[in-house]
Design a protein around this motif. Sequence first.
Motif, PDB file in Angstrom:
ATOM      1  N   MET A   1       0.571  -1.234   0.088  1.00 16.33           N
ATOM      2  CA  MET A   1      -0.012   0.062  -0.023  1.00 16.33           C
ATOM      3  C   MET A   1       0.839   1.171  -0.123  1.00 16.33           C
ATOM      4  SD  MET A   1      -2.821   0.881   2.650  1.00 16.33           S
ATOM      5  CE  MET A   1      -3.819  -0.572   2.437  1.00 16.33           C
ATOM      6  N   SER A   2       0.652   2.245  -0.902  1.00 15.19           N
ATOM      7  CA  SER A   2       1.488   3.344  -1.040  1.00 15.19           C
ATOM      8  C   SER A   2       0.985   4.437   0.109  1.00 15.19           C
ATOM      9  CB  SER A   2       1.256   4.027  -2.501  1.00 15.19           C
ATOM     10  OG  SER A   2      -0.107   4.195  -2.654  1.00 15.19           O
ATOM     11  N   ALA A   3       1.592   5.746   0.076  1.00  9.06           N
ATOM     12  CA  ALA A   3       1.292   6.579   1.183  1.00  9.06           C
ATOM     13  C   ALA A   3       0.203   7.219   0.995  1.00  9.06           C
ATOM     14  CB  ALA A   3       2.397   7.461   1.067  1.00  9.06           C
ATOM     15  N   ALA A   4      -0.095   8.471   1.343  1.00  9.69           N
ATOM     16  CA  ALA A   4      -1.161   9.137   1.504  1.00  9.69           C
ATOM     17  C   ALA A   4      -1.987   9.306   0.113  1.00  9.69           C
ATOM     18  CB  ALA A   4      -1.011  10.723   2.065  1.00  9.69           C
ATOM     19  N   PRO A   5      -3.181   9.207   0.051  1.00  9.96           N
ATOM     20  CA  PRO A   5      -3.983   9.158  -1.507  1.00  9.96           C
ATOM     21  C   PRO A   5      -3.860  10.595  -1.675  1.00  9.96           C
ATOM     22  CG  PRO A   5      -5.617   9.064   0.451  1.00  9.96           C
ATOM     23  CD  PRO A   5      -4.244   8.917   1.129  1.00  9.96           C
ATOM     24  N   THR A   6      -4.213  10.913  -2.921  1.00 10.27           N
ATOM     25  CA  THR A   6      -4.140  12.113  -3.659  1.00 10.27           C
ATOM     26  C   THR A   6      -5.297  12.298  -4.341  1.00 10.27           C
ATOM     27  OG1 THR A   6      -1.756  12.039  -4.320  1.00 10.27           O
ATOM     28  CG2 THR A   6      -3.175  13.486  -5.527  1.00 10.27           C
ATOM     29  N   PHE A   7      -6.005  13.368  -4.100  1.00 11.50           N
ATOM     30  CA  PHE A   7      -7.374  13.668  -4.371  1.00 11.50           C
ATOM     31  C   PHE A   7      -7.633  14.622  -5.683  1.00 11.50           C
ATOM     32  CE2 PHE A   7      -7.922  11.724  -0.559  1.00 11.50           C
ATOM     33  CZ  PHE A   7      -9.011  10.672  -0.561  1.00 11.50           C
ATOM     34  N   PRO A   8      -8.467  14.683  -6.502  1.00  5.13           N
ATOM     35  CA  PRO A   8      -8.846  15.862  -7.502  1.00  5.13           C
ATOM     36  C   PRO A   8      -9.167  16.914  -6.796  1.00  5.13           C
ATOM     37  CG  PRO A   8     -10.305  13.643  -7.887  1.00  5.13           C
ATOM     38  CD  PRO A   8      -9.560  13.673  -6.785  1.00  5.13           C
ATOM     39  N   PRO A   9      -8.961  18.296  -7.585  1.00  6.81           N
ATOM     40  CA  PRO A   9      -8.992  19.602  -6.816  1.00  6.81           C
ATOM     41  C   PRO A   9     -10.133  19.727  -6.067  1.00  6.81           C
ATOM     42  CG  PRO A   9      -7.805  19.887  -8.847  1.00  6.81           C
ATOM     43  CD  PRO A   9      -8.400  18.165  -8.707  1.00  6.81           C
ATOM     44  N   MET A  64     -30.672  12.199  -3.170  1.00  5.41           N
ATOM     45  CA  MET A  64     -30.450  10.600  -2.795  1.00  5.41           C
ATOM     46  C   MET A  64     -29.589  10.042  -4.083  1.00  5.41           C
ATOM     47  SD  MET A  64     -31.040   9.821  -0.159  1.00  5.41           S
ATOM     48  CE  MET A  64     -30.942   8.002  -0.063  1.00  5.41           C
ATOM     49  N   ALA A  65     -29.775  10.850  -5.223  1.00  8.52           N
ATOM     50  CA  ALA A  65     -28.809  10.119  -6.602  1.00  8.52           C
ATOM     51  C   ALA A  65     -27.377  10.154  -6.025  1.00  8.52           C
ATOM     52  CB  ALA A  65     -29.057  11.229  -7.507  1.00  8.52           C
ATOM     53  N   MET A  66     -26.973  10.722  -4.965  1.00 13.64           N
ATOM     54  CA  MET A  66     -25.648  10.491  -4.545  1.00 13.64           C
ATOM     55  C   MET A  66     -25.281   9.186  -4.201  1.00 13.64           C
ATOM     56  SD  MET A  66     -24.019  13.268  -5.517  1.00 13.64           S
ATOM     57  CE  MET A  66     -25.201  13.168  -6.768  1.00 13.64           C
ATOM     58  N   LEU A  67     -26.264   8.494  -3.750  1.00 11.57           N
ATOM     59  CA  LEU A  67     -26.053   6.982  -3.276  1.00 11.57           C
ATOM     60  C   LEU A  67     -25.692   5.899  -4.411  1.00 11.57           C
ATOM     61  CD1 LEU A  67     -25.869   4.857  -1.040  1.00 11.57           C
ATOM     62  CD2 LEU A  67     -28.325   4.293  -1.232  1.00 11.57           C
ATOM     63  N   PRO A  68     -26.679   6.013  -5.537  1.00  8.96           N
ATOM     64  CA  PRO A  68     -26.205   5.332  -6.943  1.00  8.96           C
ATOM     65  C   PRO A  68     -24.895   5.946  -7.606  1.00  8.96           C
ATOM     66  CG  PRO A  68     -28.085   6.149  -7.037  1.00  8.96           C
ATOM     67  CD  PRO A  68     -27.892   6.484  -5.855  1.00  8.96           C
ATOM     68  N   VAL A  69     -24.685   7.154  -7.450  1.00 14.63           N
ATOM     69  CA  VAL A  69     -23.497   7.804  -8.150  1.00 14.63           C
ATOM     70  C   VAL A  69     -22.265   7.383  -7.301  1.00 14.63           C
ATOM     71  CG1 VAL A  69     -22.339  10.149  -7.974  1.00 14.63           C
ATOM     72  CG2 VAL A  69     -24.407   9.990  -9.036  1.00 14.63           C
ATOM     73  N   CYS A  70     -22.055   7.062  -6.156  1.00 14.00           N
ATOM     74  CA  CYS A  70     -21.115   6.868  -5.416  1.00 14.00           C
ATOM     75  C   CYS A  70     -20.897   5.085  -5.664  1.00 14.00           C
ATOM     76  CB  CYS A  70     -21.078   6.908  -3.902  1.00 14.00           C
ATOM     77  SG  CYS A  70     -21.130   8.732  -3.434  1.00 14.00           S
ATOM     78  N   GLY A  71     -21.942   4.461  -5.556  1.00 13.46           N
ATOM     79  CA  GLY A  71     -21.863   2.917  -6.106  1.00 13.46           C
ATOM     80  C   GLY A  71     -21.375   2.694  -7.386  1.00 13.46           C
ATOM     81  N   ILE A  72     -21.842   3.702  -8.532  1.00 20.51           N
ATOM     82  CA  ILE A  72     -21.267   3.314  -9.923  1.00 20.51           C
ATOM     83  C   ILE A  72     -19.772   3.509  -9.777  1.00 20.51           C
ATOM     84  CG2 ILE A  72     -21.641   4.443 -12.146  1.00 20.51           C
ATOM     85  CD1 ILE A  72     -24.722   4.885 -11.573  1.00 20.51           C
ATOM     86  N   GLY A  73     -19.541   5.097  -9.056  1.00 21.42           N
ATOM     87  CA  GLY A  73     -18.260   5.174  -8.935  1.00 21.42           C
ATOM     88  C   GLY A  73     -17.481   3.948  -8.463  1.00 21.42           C
ATOM     89  N   ALA A 164     -12.673   7.957  -6.042  1.00 24.00           N
ATOM     90  CA  ALA A 164     -13.023   9.435  -6.275  1.00 24.00           C
ATOM     91  C   ALA A 164     -13.062  10.358  -7.473  1.00 24.00           C
ATOM     92  CB  ALA A 164     -11.575  10.293  -5.495  1.00 24.00           C
ATOM     93  N   ARG A 165     -12.236   9.864  -8.442  1.00 27.78           N
ATOM     94  CA  ARG A 165     -12.187  10.390  -9.719  1.00 27.78           C
ATOM     95  C   ARG A 165     -13.602   9.970 -10.545  1.00 27.78           C
ATOM     96  NH1 ARG A 165      -6.878   8.763  -9.627  1.00 27.78           N
ATOM     97  NH2 ARG A 165      -7.423   6.797 -10.740  1.00 27.78           N
ATOM     98  N   HIS A 166     -13.974   8.493 -10.542  1.00 25.99           N
ATOM     99  CA  HIS A 166     -14.993   7.987 -10.965  1.00 25.99           C
ATOM    100  C   HIS A 166     -16.261   8.794 -10.648  1.00 25.99           C
ATOM    101  CE1 HIS A 166     -13.253   5.371 -14.066  1.00 25.99           C
ATOM    102  NE2 HIS A 166     -12.399   4.933 -13.347  1.00 25.99           N
ATOM    103  N   MET A 167     -16.346   8.888  -9.267  1.00 24.07           N
ATOM    104  CA  MET A 167     -17.265   9.763  -8.679  1.00 24.07           C
ATOM    105  C   MET A 167     -17.803  10.919  -9.068  1.00 24.07           C
ATOM    106  SD  MET A 167     -17.927  10.464  -4.380  1.00 24.07           S
ATOM    107  CE  MET A 167     -16.699  11.517  -4.468  1.00 24.07           C
TER     108      MET A 167
END
Length: 236
Positions: A1-9, A64-73, A164-167
């Motif tokens: 496992m690498s170090a700390a994750p990097t997130f989009p802006p 609530m669309a964020m639930l399927p959005v996160c799942g799809i991501g 994070a990117r796909h979400m």
Amino acid sequence: MSAAPTFPPLLTGVAVVPGEDPFEKACAMAALGCDGGTVVHDLRVDRMRMAAVFAPEVVLEQAMAMLPVCGIGFQNALGALAPPEVAVHLTWEGGIRVNGARCGRMRVTAAQDAPDAVPDWLVVGIEVPLIQTEADPGLTLDITALRDEGCAELDAVELLESWARHMLVWINRWEEDGNAPVHAEWMGLLTGVGAPVERGGHSGTFLGVDDRFGMLIRDSETTHLVPMSSLVGETR
């Protein structure tokens, strides 16, 4: 496992201290007024947990669309990193299934649970086992972990970053085109359609979901709608 994750802006990562639940931490941070786009995470050898804070500008039933959005991501992220034979599906209430077996879950809650009110915040959490910790995994054939399904080389940090990117991609599609593309993608991943189901005081056949992702249940007389907002706080 690498170090700390990097997130989009547009996203900000927050690692929990040992023993903290990222979902509960995200809810506490949201209640104190943290920015939408905060991603709280806990990556361990045996499991990964993450929770995203959203600041909705629409009523809860739409948010609530964020639930399927996160799942799809998550499905897209795992699909990009796992071997091609690894199949990922989702259940309406937030379950994650890998190659047909249970492999983690999603959960959701919000500051307010009134479907027609704009909540101050909404949090979606995901937790996925990397390694089974049961004394005898062979006794729980319907429960699995990613490493048992051909993902031994999977790096949890990379999976978190990919999620994070796909979400974000799917959030952008939802903002631009509404529920339709999310609905179409999610229906292709949804398990249990056509099977018996009991939910919201109704029992019958799970027909699918309406345009706001509510569960449609057909009994011998009529079709009932169980709104997705009924999941708020259910598994917290």
